[in-house]
Enzyme design. Structure first.
Site, PDB file in Angstrom:
ATOM      1  N   SER A 124      -0.958 -31.626  56.107  1.00 38.96           N
ATOM      2  CA  SER A 124       0.511 -32.052  56.337  1.00 38.96           C
ATOM      3  C   SER A 124       1.255 -33.126  55.476  1.00 38.96           C
ATOM      4  O   SER A 124       0.226 -34.127  55.087  1.00 38.96           O
ATOM      5  CB  SER A 124       0.100 -32.462  58.023  1.00 38.96           C
ATOM      6  OG  SER A 124       1.228 -33.346  58.301  1.00 38.96           O
ATOM      7  N   TYR A 149      -4.719 -38.285  63.964  1.00 32.50           N
ATOM      8  CA  TYR A 149      -4.333 -36.736  63.681  1.00 32.50           C
ATOM      9  C   TYR A 149      -4.377 -36.860  62.057  1.00 32.50           C
ATOM     10  O   TYR A 149      -4.743 -36.060  61.417  1.00 32.50           O
ATOM     11  CB  TYR A 149      -3.365 -36.542  64.473  1.00 32.50           C
ATOM     12  CG  TYR A 149      -2.749 -34.967  63.740  1.00 32.50           C
ATOM     13  CD1 TYR A 149      -3.392 -34.134  63.797  1.00 32.50           C
ATOM     14  CD2 TYR A 149      -1.393 -35.102  62.958  1.00 32.50           C
ATOM     15  CE1 TYR A 149      -3.047 -32.509  63.023  1.00 32.50           C
ATOM     16  CE2 TYR A 149      -0.978 -34.031  62.146  1.00 32.50           C
ATOM     17  CZ  TYR A 149      -1.944 -32.955  62.323  1.00 32.50           C
ATOM     18  OH  TYR A 149      -1.182 -31.815  61.617  1.00 32.50           O
ATOM     19  N   LYS A 153      -6.682 -35.119  58.798  1.00 33.45           N
ATOM     20  CA  LYS A 153      -6.187 -34.199  57.513  1.00 33.45           C
ATOM     21  C   LYS A 153      -6.531 -34.943  56.162  1.00 33.45           C
ATOM     22  O   LYS A 153      -6.870 -34.275  55.384  1.00 33.45           O
ATOM     23  CB  LYS A 153      -4.595 -34.138  57.762  1.00 33.45           C
ATOM     24  CG  LYS A 153      -4.106 -33.349  58.973  1.00 33.45           C
ATOM     25  CD  LYS A 153      -4.671 -32.105  58.983  1.00 33.45           C
ATOM     26  CE  LYS A 153      -3.994 -31.115  60.027  1.00 33.45           C
ATOM     27  NZ  LYS A 153      -4.964 -29.791  60.135  1.00 33.45           N
TER      28      LYS A 153
END
Ligand code: NAD
Ligand code: UDP
Length: 336
Positions: A124, A149, A153
């Site tokens: 992302s 989150y 990644k």
């Protein structure tokens, strides 16, 4: 070529599975349906008129993964499976670290055991964190993650880099998505989260079909032309096509670790998105301006030139397409 798609029933996964099948790949999906519905499998079959193999289960389940690799000759993996709600990840970080990282480790272990060494990973733009300029390019270092989150990644990217260092026979492609929106032209698959959406387009859709009374635009006092935040929205079908290009590129190149931005390269403000949605669908959206949302950056967008240069990929769908296709999907879902 047979591709294992983890999280293939989800928003981006389902569109990518359609593109894979349309390009004559065979597809095996593993998904635990924690954020998707089993009906998606039938919809994929209706769209493509092709067979797809489905295993319901968790990517953390090593026995299941081993069984999948035993029952299928898997040539490559596209790894979408993961939890993705930024706000929720702040509230339940352990669930996010456990689900996203453990599943990736289990997958990579089984891939190594089975000598399947070609993986495309869904990363992302969030891994860039805050940079000095809004145009994010792959040569920039990863920045500070703004949520658990985002941290998952960044950690997974690092795990993949370490894996490649230890085993340079791996072909690893990291795709950093900007803001995926839109839906399949058929209107059969798209994004319709349960409950109150966190992301802009799903929220707009719920307001457009009168499931929610009004959109709150988070802040109109940013240092941008209309005061609202700027992001790089990308049609999910363009994004899906990027995965096919990434697989083709890996197939035709030596093992390595490759990282690409997948975005349009154009910034669109929240205000511009609202106006574009109204115009594309000939309707009026109820909205008001509210306070800034914590953690939001004023502006960022992709430099997608590396993906064009090396993958031969660029976005083709317009902002109008994104708005029309999203609305078409939600009205089909509601049976309107
Ligand atoms: P999604 O939630 O629609 O799809 C993810 C799928 O993975 C779901 O079907 C879910 O049931 C499944 N899943 C989750 N954990 C699993 C597990 N442990 N085992 C098996 N299945 C599991 O999300 P999406 O929007 O399609 O995103 C796909 C990937 O792209 C995710 O990794 C996400 O973090 C990443 N990504 C998404 C966005 C975005 O805005 N949508 C942006 C950047 C990156
Ligand atoms: N946004 C908004 N109202 C909402 C949801 C989002 O104004 O109900 C704004 C948000 O502040 C951001 C942009 O829309 O500037 C995109 O937000 P989203 O959550 O979709 O993606 P993000 O860029 O945060 O990953």
């Amino acid at each position: 070529m047979k591709i294992l798609v983890t999280g293939g029933c989800g928003f981006i996964g389902s569109h990518t599975v359609c593109e894979l099948l349309d390009n004559d790949y065979e597809v095996v999906i593993i998904d635990n349906l924690s954020n998707s519905k089993i009906e998606v499998i039938d919809k994929i079959k209706r769209i493509t008129n092709k067979e797809v193999y489905f295993y319901e289960g968790n990517v953390q389940d090593k026995d299941l993964l081993q069984r999948i690799f035993k029952e299928n000759t898997i040539d490559g993996v596209i790894h979408f499976a993961g939890l993705k709600a930024v706000g929720e990840s702040v509230k339940v970080p352990l669930m996010y670290y456990c689900n996203n990282i453990d599943s990736t480790l289990t997958l990579l272990e089984v891939m190594s055991e089975c000598n399947c060494k070609n993986i495309v990973f869904s990363s992302s733009a969030t891994v860039y964190g805050v940079q000095d300029t809004p145009k994010y390019v792959e040569t920039m270092d990863r920045g500070k993650s703004s949520s658990p989150y985002g941290e998952t990644k960044a950690i997974i990217e690092k795990i993949l880099e370490d894996l490649y260092t230890s085993d340079p026979t791996f072909k690893i492609t990291i795709l950093r998505y900007f803001n995926p929106v839109g839906a399949h032209k058929s209107g059969l698959i798209g994004e319709n989260p349960n409950g109150i959406p966190n992301n802009l387009m799903p929220y707009i859709l719920k307001v457009a079909v009168h499931e929610l009374p009004e959109l709150t635009i988070f802040g109109n006092d940013y240092d941008t032309p209309d005061g609202t935040c700027i992001r790089d929205y990308i049609h999910v079908v363009d994004l899906a096509k990027g995965h096919i290009k990434a697989l083709e590129h890996a197939h035709n190149h030596e093992p390595n670790i490759y990282t690409y931005n997948l975005g349009s390269g154009h910034g669109v403000s929240v205000g511009e998105m609202v106006t574009a949605f109204e115009k594309a669908n000939n309707l009026k959206l109820n909205y008001k301006y509210g306070a800034r949302r914590e953690g939001d950056l004023p502006e960022y967008y992709a430099d997608p030139s590396k993906a064009l240069r090396e993958l031969g990929w660029k976005t083709e769908e317009s902002l109008e397409d994104m708005c029309k296709d999203s609305y078409h999907f939600i009205t089909m879902e509601k049976g309107e």
